[in-house]
Design a protein around this motif. Structure first.
Motif, PDB file in Angstrom:
ATOM      1  N   GLU A 196      64.825  31.894  28.950  1.00 19.70           N
ATOM      2  CA  GLU A 196      63.707  31.387  28.144  1.00 19.70           C
ATOM      3  C   GLU A 196      62.679  32.507  27.962  1.00 19.70           C
ATOM      4  O   GLU A 196      62.303  33.182  28.913  1.00 19.70           O
ATOM      5  CB  GLU A 196      63.066  30.202  28.855  1.00 19.70           C
ATOM      6  N   ALA A 197      62.249  32.697  26.705  1.00 21.81           N
ATOM      7  CA  ALA A 197      61.254  33.720  26.410  1.00 21.81           C
ATOM      8  C   ALA A 197      59.905  33.277  26.968  1.00 21.81           C
ATOM      9  O   ALA A 197      59.442  32.172  26.668  1.00 21.81           O
ATOM     10  CB  ALA A 197      61.143  33.917  24.904  1.00 21.81           C
ATOM     11  N   GLN A 198      59.308  34.123  27.791  1.00 18.74           N
ATOM     12  CA  GLN A 198      58.054  33.699  28.383  1.00 18.74           C
ATOM     13  C   GLN A 198      57.267  34.872  28.952  1.00 18.74           C
ATOM     14  O   GLN A 198      57.791  35.955  29.179  1.00 18.74           O
ATOM     15  CB  GLN A 198      58.301  32.684  29.488  1.00 18.74           C
ATOM     16  N   VAL A 199      55.986  34.565  29.210  1.00 15.41           N
ATOM     17  CA  VAL A 199      55.105  35.466  29.936  1.00 15.41           C
ATOM     18  C   VAL A 199      54.798  34.787  31.264  1.00 15.41           C
ATOM     19  O   VAL A 199      54.385  33.622  31.276  1.00 15.41           O
ATOM     20  CB  VAL A 199      53.799  35.710  29.161  1.00 15.41           C
ATOM     21  N   THR A 200      55.042  35.485  32.353  1.00 21.67           N
ATOM     22  CA  THR A 200      54.791  34.893  33.666  1.00 21.67           C
ATOM     23  C   THR A 200      53.676  35.653  34.370  1.00 21.67           C
ATOM     24  O   THR A 200      53.507  36.869  34.188  1.00 21.67           O
ATOM     25  CB  THR A 200      56.054  34.917  34.547  1.00 21.67           C
ATOM     26  N   GLN A 201      52.931  34.912  35.155  1.00 20.56           N
ATOM     27  CA  GLN A 201      51.830  35.494  35.919  1.00 20.56           C
ATOM     28  C   GLN A 201      51.936  35.021  37.359  1.00 20.56           C
ATOM     29  O   GLN A 201      52.280  33.864  37.620  1.00 20.56           O
ATOM     30  CB  GLN A 201      50.469  35.020  35.367  1.00 20.56           C
ATOM     31  N   ASN A 202      51.612  35.920  38.276  1.00 13.03           N
ATOM     32  CA  ASN A 202      51.563  35.557  39.693  1.00 13.03           C
ATOM     33  C   ASN A 202      50.435  36.298  40.392  1.00 13.03           C
ATOM     34  O   ASN A 202      50.197  37.476  40.115  1.00 13.03           O
ATOM     35  CB  ASN A 202      52.894  35.920  40.372  1.00 13.03           C
ATOM     36  N   PRO A 203      49.726  35.605  41.306  1.00  9.42           N
ATOM     37  CA  PRO A 203      49.880  34.177  41.601  1.00  9.42           C
ATOM     38  C   PRO A 203      49.208  33.309  40.541  1.00  9.42           C
ATOM     39  O   PRO A 203      48.518  33.825  39.674  1.00  9.42           O
ATOM     40  CB  PRO A 203      49.159  34.046  42.946  1.00  9.42           C
ATOM     41  N   ARG A 204      49.419  32.018  40.611  1.00 10.22           N
ATOM     42  CA  ARG A 204      48.754  31.106  39.687  1.00 10.22           C
ATOM     43  C   ARG A 204      47.360  30.732  40.184  1.00 10.22           C
ATOM     44  O   ARG A 204      46.469  30.454  39.385  1.00 10.22           O
ATOM     45  CB  ARG A 204      49.588  29.839  39.526  1.00 10.22           C
ATOM     46  N   TYR A 205      47.192  30.728  41.486  1.00  9.72           N
ATOM     47  CA  TYR A 205      45.890  30.415  42.084  1.00  9.72           C
ATOM     48  C   TYR A 205      45.645  31.408  43.216  1.00  9.72           C
ATOM     49  O   TYR A 205      46.558  31.729  43.968  1.00  9.72           O
ATOM     50  CB  TYR A 205      45.873  28.988  42.662  1.00  9.72           C
ATOM     51  N   LEU A 206      44.417  31.872  43.316  1.00  8.18           N
ATOM     52  CA  LEU A 206      44.103  32.859  44.352  1.00  8.18           C
ATOM     53  C   LEU A 206      42.661  32.706  44.792  1.00  8.18           C
ATOM     54  O   LEU A 206      41.755  32.672  43.942  1.00  8.18           O
ATOM     55  CB  LEU A 206      44.349  34.267  43.818  1.00  8.18           C
ATOM     56  N   ILE A 207      42.485  32.603  46.105  1.00 12.10           N
ATOM     57  CA  ILE A 207      41.147  32.620  46.689  1.00 12.10           C
ATOM     58  C   ILE A 207      41.061  33.867  47.541  1.00 12.10           C
ATOM     59  O   ILE A 207      41.939  34.107  48.383  1.00 12.10           O
ATOM     60  CB  ILE A 207      40.878  31.365  47.552  1.00 12.10           C
ATOM     61  N   THR A 208      40.021  34.656  47.337  1.00 14.38           N
ATOM     62  CA  THR A 208      39.868  35.879  48.103  1.00 14.38           C
ATOM     63  C   THR A 208      38.393  36.078  48.463  1.00 14.38           C
ATOM     64  O   THR A 208      37.538  35.256  48.114  1.00 14.38           O
ATOM     65  CB  THR A 208      40.411  37.079  47.315  1.00 14.38           C
ATOM     66  N   VAL A 209      38.135  37.161  49.164  1.00 18.79           N
ATOM     67  CA  VAL A 209      36.760  37.460  49.549  1.00 18.79           C
ATOM     68  C   VAL A 209      36.298  38.737  48.859  1.00 18.79           C
ATOM     69  O   VAL A 209      37.109  39.583  48.455  1.00 18.79           O
ATOM     70  CB  VAL A 209      36.625  37.600  51.077  1.00 18.79           C
ATOM     71  N   THR A 210      35.009  38.865  48.747  1.00 21.97           N
ATOM     72  CA  THR A 210      34.420  40.044  48.102  1.00 21.97           C
ATOM     73  C   THR A 210      34.932  41.329  48.736  1.00 21.97           C
ATOM     74  O   THR A 210      34.977  41.453  49.957  1.00 21.97           O
ATOM     75  CB  THR A 210      32.882  39.978  48.229  1.00 21.97           C
ATOM     76  N   GLY A 211      35.374  42.251  47.872  1.00 27.51           N
ATOM     77  CA  GLY A 211      35.775  43.572  48.333  1.00 27.51           C
ATOM     78  C   GLY A 211      37.229  43.731  48.708  1.00 27.51           C
ATOM     79  O   GLY A 211      37.686  44.869  48.928  1.00 27.51           O
ATOM     80  N   LYS A 212      37.979  42.662  48.766  1.00 32.47           N
ATOM     81  CA  LYS A 212      39.389  42.767  49.167  1.00 32.47           C
ATOM     82  C   LYS A 212      40.256  42.965  47.925  1.00 32.47           C
ATOM     83  O   LYS A 212      40.444  42.045  47.128  1.00 32.47           O
ATOM     84  CB  LYS A 212      39.821  41.517  49.925  1.00 32.47           C
ATOM     85  N   LYS A 213      40.843  44.145  47.822  1.00 31.77           N
ATOM     86  CA  LYS A 213      41.625  44.512  46.636  1.00 31.77           C
ATOM     87  C   LYS A 213      42.736  43.504  46.364  1.00 31.77           C
ATOM     88  O   LYS A 213      43.392  43.007  47.292  1.00 31.77           O
ATOM     89  CB  LYS A 213      42.238  45.891  46.856  1.00 31.77           C
ATOM     90  N   LEU A 214      42.926  43.199  45.096  1.00 32.82           N
ATOM     91  CA  LEU A 214      44.005  42.289  44.737  1.00 32.82           C
ATOM     92  C   LEU A 214      44.649  42.716  43.418  1.00 32.82           C
ATOM     93  O   LEU A 214      44.046  43.422  42.603  1.00 32.82           O
ATOM     94  CB  LEU A 214      43.485  40.852  44.634  1.00 32.82           C
ATOM     95  N   THR A 215      45.884  42.263  43.247  1.00 35.93           N
ATOM     96  CA  THR A 215      46.634  42.530  42.018  1.00 35.93           C
ATOM     97  C   THR A 215      47.198  41.228  41.492  1.00 35.93           C
ATOM     98  O   THR A 215      47.777  40.450  42.252  1.00 35.93           O
ATOM     99  CB  THR A 215      47.790  43.513  42.273  1.00 35.93           C
ATOM    100  N   VAL A 216      47.024  40.991  40.212  1.00 40.28           N
ATOM    101  CA  VAL A 216      47.650  39.863  39.526  1.00 40.28           C
ATOM    102  C   VAL A 216      48.748  40.441  38.642  1.00 40.28           C
ATOM    103  O   VAL A 216      48.490  41.324  37.820  1.00 40.28           O
ATOM    104  CB  VAL A 216      46.645  39.078  38.674  1.00 40.28           C
ATOM    105  N   THR A 217      49.950  39.968  38.843  1.00 37.97           N
ATOM    106  CA  THR A 217      51.059  40.532  38.072  1.00 37.97           C
ATOM    107  C   THR A 217      51.273  39.750  36.779  1.00 37.97           C
ATOM    108  O   THR A 217      50.964  38.566  36.682  1.00 37.97           O
ATOM    109  CB  THR A 217      52.362  40.529  38.869  1.00 37.97           C
TER     110      THR A 217
END
Lengths: 115, 114
Positions: free
Chosen positions: A1-22
Motif C-alpha cells: 500500500e502506498a503510504q507515508v509512515t511516521q514513528n512514533p505516533r505519540y511521544l512525551i519527552t522532557v526539555t533538552g532530551k534529543k529526539l528523532t521522529v522518523t
C-alpha cells in the motif's frame, strides 16, 4: 500500500532530551516535507527536501534539523526540545522534486509533548 | 513571501445548506492553489487544486473552488453539505516560480448538524 509512515505516533519527552521522529514513504517520491499543526495557526512548514541531500528551510525551521540521505526517509531531529515545540507533526511527500501543482501525501501525524 | 488568510475559523451549518469557505492569498506572482481536508481521525488529503486553465475547479465529494485572480481569492463551495463533510479545511498556496514552500492558512473547522 502506498503510504507515508511516521514513528512514533505519540511521544512525551522532557526539555533538552534529543529526539528523532522518523518519516518514510514507499512511493519513490522526490519531495518530502515536515509541518507542524497548532490550534489557531494551521499547518506551518518546517523543512522540505526536493531530493536526496537537498533540503531547505520552511517558515518555522528554528529548533529543528533534518537530513535526507536516502530518497525514502526524511527524519526530523529536535536536538534540544523545548515546551514550545509541543505540537502535532506531519510528514508529507509528493512525486516530483518541485512542489508546484503537486499533491502532497500526508502521514498520520506524530503528537509530541515536551515537558 | 506568500501568505494565506482563512477568515472563517468555525462554521456551523445544517445538512443540505450551501457552503462557501473563504480563502485569500498574498503573493506578487503566479501561484498554485490547493484545498486540503482533514476528517476527524484521518490524514490530511487533497480536496482540489488549481494550477492553470479553467479557474473553476471541481474536486472530490462535490466540492468546487473558483480562482479569482483580481481578488486573490480561491473560495471553496459546495451546494448542499452532508453530515460527513464535518472536518477541518485548509487552503494552501505555493508560488509557480520561486520557492518550493507550501504555505497553509489557519484552517476552517466545519461542523454539520444533522
Amino acid at each position: 500500500e502506498a503510504q507515508v509512515t511516521q514513528n512514533p505516533r505519540y511521544l512525551i519527552t522532557v526539555t533538552g532530551k534529543k529526539l528523532t521522529v522518523t518519516c518514510s514513504q514507499n512511493m519513490n517520491h522526490e519531495y518530502m516535507s515536515w509541518y507542524r499543526q497548532d490550534p489557531g495557526l494551521g499547518l506551518r512548514q518546517i523543512y522540505y527536501s526536493m531530493n536526496v541531500e537537498v533540503t531547505d528551510k520552511g517558515d518555522v525551521p528554528e529548533g529543528y534539523k533534518v537530513s535526507r540521505k536516502e530518497k525514502r526517509n526524511f527524519p526530523l531531529i529536535l536536538e534540544s526540545p523545548s515546551p514550545n515545540q509541543t505540537s502535532l507533526y506531519f510528514c508529507a511527500s509528493s512525486p516530483s522534486g518541485s512542489i508546484g501543482g503537486e499533491t502532497q501525501y500526508f502521514g498520520p501525524g506524530t503528537r509530541l509533548l515536551v515537558l | 513571501a506568500q501568505s494565506v488568510s482563512q477568515h472563517n475559523h468555525h462554521v456551523i451549518l445544517s445538512e443540505a445548506a450551501s457552503l462557501e469557505l473563504g480563502c485569500n492569498y498574498s503573493y506578487g506572482g503566479t501561484v498554485n492553489l490547493f484545498w486540503y481536508v482533514q476528517y476527524p481521525g484521518q490524514h490530511l488529503q487533497l480536496l482540489l487544486k488549481y494550477f492553470s486553465g479553467d479557474p473553476l475547479v471541481k474536486g472530490i465529494k462535490g466540492f468546487e473552488a473558483e480562482f479569482i485572480k483580481s481578488k486573490f481569492s480561491f473560495n471553496l463551495r459546495k451546494p448542499s453539505v452532508q453530515w460527513s463533510d464535518t472536518a477541518e479545511y485548509f487552503c494552501a498556496v505555493n508560488p509557480k516560480f520561486g520557492n518550493e514552500k507550501l504555505t497553509f492558512g489557519t484552517g476552517t473547522r466545519l461542523t454539520i448538524i444533522p
